[in-house]
Design an enzyme around this catalytic site. Structure first.
Site, PDB file in Angstrom:
ATOM      1  N   ALA A  66       0.916  -1.249  -0.032  1.00  0.00           N
ATOM      2  CA  ALA A  66      -0.152   0.014  -0.001  1.00  0.00           C
ATOM      3  C   ALA A  66       0.875   1.148   0.024  1.00  0.00           C
ATOM      4  O   ALA A  66       2.175   1.052   0.434  1.00  0.00           O
ATOM      5  CB  ALA A  66      -0.912  -0.016   1.207  1.00  0.00           C
ATOM      6  N   GLY A 112       0.518  -4.639   1.125  1.00  0.00           N
ATOM      7  CA  GLY A 112      -1.030  -4.852   0.289  1.00  0.00           C
ATOM      8  C   GLY A 112      -0.594  -5.544  -1.092  1.00  0.00           C
ATOM      9  O   GLY A 112      -1.543  -5.996  -1.832  1.00  0.00           O
ATOM     10  N   GLU A 115      -0.849  -9.204  -0.597  1.00  0.00           N
ATOM     11  CA  GLU A 115      -2.199  -9.278  -0.268  1.00  0.00           C
ATOM     12  C   GLU A 115      -3.000  -9.475  -1.748  1.00  0.00           C
ATOM     13  O   GLU A 115      -3.856 -10.096  -1.772  1.00  0.00           O
ATOM     14  CB  GLU A 115      -2.947  -8.165   0.656  1.00  0.00           C
ATOM     15  CG  GLU A 115      -2.298  -8.508   2.055  1.00  0.00           C
ATOM     16  CD  GLU A 115      -2.557  -7.384   2.948  1.00  0.00           C
ATOM     17  OE1 GLU A 115      -2.173  -6.194   2.941  1.00  0.00           O
ATOM     18  OE2 GLU A 115      -3.298  -7.700   4.192  1.00  0.00           O
ATOM     19  N   GLU A 135       4.044  -5.299   7.189  1.00  0.00           N
ATOM     20  CA  GLU A 135       3.362  -4.380   7.927  1.00  0.00           C
ATOM     21  C   GLU A 135       3.815  -4.226   9.452  1.00  0.00           C
ATOM     22  O   GLU A 135       4.051  -3.007   9.968  1.00  0.00           O
ATOM     23  CB  GLU A 135       1.901  -4.652   8.215  1.00  0.00           C
ATOM     24  CG  GLU A 135       1.347  -4.463   6.647  1.00  0.00           C
ATOM     25  CD  GLU A 135       1.499  -5.641   5.613  1.00  0.00           C
ATOM     26  OE1 GLU A 135       2.431  -6.278   5.617  1.00  0.00           O
ATOM     27  OE2 GLU A 135       0.567  -5.479   4.640  1.00  0.00           O
TER      28      GLU A 135
HETATM   29  N1  DAK Z   1       4.759   3.236  -0.955  1.00  0.00           N
HETATM   30  C1  DAK Z   1       5.022   4.360  -1.438  1.00  0.00           C
HETATM   31  N2  DAK Z   1       6.111   4.638  -2.003  1.00  0.00           N
HETATM   32  C2  DAK Z   1       6.914   3.287  -2.249  1.00  0.00           C
HETATM   33  C3  DAK Z   1       6.472   2.224  -1.684  1.00  0.00           C
HETATM   34  C4  DAK Z   1       5.452   2.198  -0.812  1.00  0.00           C
HETATM   35  N3  DAK Z   1       4.984   1.062  -0.393  1.00  0.00           N
HETATM   36  N4  DAK Z   1       7.591   1.278  -1.833  1.00  0.00           N
HETATM   37  C5  DAK Z   1       8.446   2.068  -2.742  1.00  0.00           C
HETATM   38  N5  DAK Z   1       8.085   3.357  -2.838  1.00  0.00           N
HETATM   39  C6  DAK Z   1       8.764   4.415  -3.674  1.00  0.00           C
HETATM   40  C7  DAK Z   1      10.058   4.939  -2.788  1.00  0.00           C
HETATM   41  O1  DAK Z   1       9.637   5.816  -1.741  1.00  0.00           O
HETATM   42  C8  DAK Z   1      10.834   5.176  -3.861  1.00  0.00           C
HETATM   43  O2  DAK Z   1      10.517   6.749  -4.088  1.00  0.00           O
HETATM   44  P1  DAK Z   1      11.202   8.083  -4.295  1.00  0.00           P
HETATM   45  O3  DAK Z   1      12.059   7.788  -2.971  1.00  0.00           O
HETATM   46  O4  DAK Z   1      12.315   7.389  -5.598  1.00  0.00           O
HETATM   47  O5  DAK Z   1      10.312   8.978  -4.497  1.00  0.00           O
HETATM   48  C9  DAK Z   1      10.569   4.392  -5.298  1.00  0.00           C
HETATM   49  O6  DAK Z   1       9.336   3.797  -4.677  1.00  0.00           O
HETATM   50  C10 DAK Z   1      11.496   3.344  -5.395  1.00  0.00           C
HETATM   51  O7  DAK Z   1      11.797   2.665  -4.080  1.00  0.00           O
HETATM   52  P2  DAK Z   1      13.362   2.308  -3.551  1.00  0.00           P
HETATM   53  O8  DAK Z   1      14.310   3.563  -3.719  1.00  0.00           O
HETATM   54  O9  DAK Z   1      13.172   2.403  -2.070  1.00  0.00           O
HETATM   55  O10 DAK Z   1      13.937   1.156  -4.171  1.00  0.00           O
HETATM   56  P3  DAK Z   1      14.757   0.061  -3.408  1.00  0.00           P
HETATM   57  O11 DAK Z   1      15.072  -0.837  -4.435  1.00  0.00           O
HETATM   58  O12 DAK Z   1      15.990   0.765  -2.737  1.00  0.00           O
HETATM   59  O13 DAK Z   1      13.976  -0.741  -2.547  1.00  0.00           O
HETATM   60  C11 DAK Z   1      12.036  -1.841  -1.786  1.00  0.00           C
HETATM   61  C12 DAK Z   1      12.679  -1.524  -2.836  1.00  0.00           C
HETATM   62  C13 DAK Z   1      10.634  -2.530  -2.064  1.00  0.00           C
HETATM   63  C14 DAK Z   1      12.722  -2.808  -0.787  1.00  0.00           C
HETATM   64  C15 DAK Z   1      11.725  -0.649  -0.947  1.00  0.00           C
HETATM   65  O14 DAK Z   1      11.162   0.406  -1.765  1.00  0.00           O
HETATM   66  C16 DAK Z   1      10.815  -0.869   0.462  1.00  0.00           C
HETATM   67  O15 DAK Z   1      10.791  -1.406   1.318  1.00  0.00           O
HETATM   68  N6  DAK Z   1       9.474  -0.355  -0.071  1.00  0.00           N
HETATM   69  C17 DAK Z   1       8.254  -0.480   1.042  1.00  0.00           C
HETATM   70  C18 DAK Z   1       7.888  -1.699   1.241  1.00  0.00           C
HETATM   71  C19 DAK Z   1       6.934  -1.849   2.101  1.00  0.00           C
HETATM   72  O16 DAK Z   1       6.830  -1.596   3.353  1.00  0.00           O
HETATM   73  N7  DAK Z   1       5.572  -1.805   1.854  1.00  0.00           N
HETATM   74  C20 DAK Z   1       4.282  -1.369   2.555  1.00  0.00           C
HETATM   75  C21 DAK Z   1       3.945  -2.668   3.262  1.00  0.00           C
HETATM   76  S1  DAK Z   1       2.688  -2.220   4.592  1.00  0.00           S
HETATM   77  C22 DAK Z   1      -4.363  -0.230   4.841  1.00  0.00           C
HETATM   78  C23 DAK Z   1      -4.628  -1.444   4.392  1.00  0.00           C
HETATM   79  C24 DAK Z   1      -3.196  -1.958   4.201  1.00  0.00           C
HETATM   80  C25 DAK Z   1      -2.130  -1.501   4.074  1.00  0.00           C
HETATM   81  C26 DAK Z   1      -1.941  -0.190   4.689  1.00  0.00           C
HETATM   82  C27 DAK Z   1      -3.350   0.433   5.003  1.00  0.00           C
HETATM   83  N8  DAK Z   1      -5.694   0.535   5.192  1.00  0.00           N
HETATM   84  C28 DAK Z   1      -6.924   0.059   4.751  1.00  0.00           C
HETATM   85  C29 DAK Z   1      -5.683   1.833   5.639  1.00  0.00           C
HETATM   86  C30 DAK Z   1      -0.957  -2.234   3.799  1.00  0.00           C
HETATM   87  C31 DAK Z   1       0.094  -1.911   4.065  1.00  0.00           C
HETATM   88  C32 DAK Z   1       1.376  -2.250   3.517  1.00  0.00           C
HETATM   89  O17 DAK Z   1       1.378  -2.625   2.306  1.00  0.00           O
END
Ligand code: DAK
Length: 260
Positions: A66, A112, A115, A135
């Protein structure tokens, strides 16, 4: 809402939907969720669509979760409402789609994003894919069905390991625990998903959708899956596809299913 957030390509009964936010590793924001939901809805009544393939743009990510920047400021109340809306609007609809949905996981499938893949009926991953539910590392728990569907697919022990450790696993480990159905090289991913789609499309569309319904029934509260199967089985005998399938067998020819 913008259509450019997803690319839709139809050919030979297969609708390929590509999520297009490569600059954010295809992270799911509210607009992407709404656009995807609409595409899945339209596919249900589009006679030219028999199977859907869902994938991400670029070679780095299926969906990296997400959109963290979008949900960072949510309150508890907002989070609950949005989880409910998101689950009903998109994730449950994919799972209940009468037309099979195949996830072609072409890189990171996190939070997400995983998911979303879990809501699909079949998952095929490229060998460079990385999957996880991170998460808890952000102080939340999976909110788009991950705590329910991951244990259903890989078992409670492995699901708890993945959810509590927040660690990513690679494609081979994902295959060994049943999280993905197959692993192929990145170049072969599209073909592998298409091949899977074609192998399903040889069969009765009516029976395929009824089988999805019967499998899901076993996971629904208050529904006896065996009873649901008996009812679905009985109903199959009333379909044109059943008559065509059995007739084709007797006449030693390939069936021409109408999907009715
Ligand atoms: N959201 C927003 N931007 C993201 C992102 C994300 N999930 N994942 C990556 N990006 C963006 C980065 O911020 C970066 O943007 P800039 O800084 O260049 O503007 C760009 O994508 C490239 O990412 P990286 O530079 O970080 O790339 P790397 O190769 O270094 O790393 C990575 C890749 C996948 C390991 C890293 O990007 C990362 O850890 N990303 C986040 C993974 C993560 O934690 N995802 C979220 C999981 S929690 C909800 C229901 C469900 C959820 C939430 C709310 N509600 C009903 C309200 C679920 C939550 C989740 O999914």
């Amino acid at each position: 809402m913008s259509d450019s957030l997803i690319l839709q390509q139809k050919s030979d009964g297969i609708l390929t939907i590509t999520i297009q936010r490569p600059q954010a590793l295809n992270a799911l924001n509210a607009d992407v969720i709404a656009t995807l939901a609409e595409a899945i809805d339209v596919a249900q009544t589009d006679a030219d669509v028999k199977t859907v393939i869902l994938t991400g743009s670029g070679d780095k990510a299926f969906v990296a979760g997400a959109d963290i920047k979008e949900f960072a400021d949510f309150s508890g109340k907002q989070g609950k409402v949005l989880a409910q809306q998101g689950q009903n609007l998109l994730f449950n609809r994919i799972e209940r789609s009468a037309k099979p949905v195949i996830a072609a996981i072409n890189g990171f499938a996190l939070g997400g994003g995983l998911e979303l893949a879990l809501a699909c009926h079949i998952r095929i991953a490229s060998d460079n894919a990385r999957m996880g539910l991170p998460e808890v590392s952000l102080g939340v728990i999976p909110g788009y069905g991950g705590t329910q569907r991951l244990p259903q697919i890989v078992g409670k022990g492995k699901a708890l390991e993945m959810i509590l450790s927040a660690k990513m696993i690679g494609a081979e480990e994902a295959a060994s625990c049943g999280l993905v159905n197959a692993v192929v090289s990145p170049d072969a991913l599209h073909d592998a998903a298409q091949k899977m789609a074609r192998s399903i499309m040889k069969n009765s569309p009516k029976a395929v959708s009824t089988a999805i319904q019967a499998v899901l029934a076993g996971y629904e509260d208050g529904i006896n899956g065996f009873d649901a199967e008996i009812n679905c089985f009985g109903a199959s005998f009333e379909t044109e596809d059943f008559k065509e399938g059995t007739q084709a067998f007797i006449e030693k020819r390939k069936p021409l299913f109408s999907g009715k």
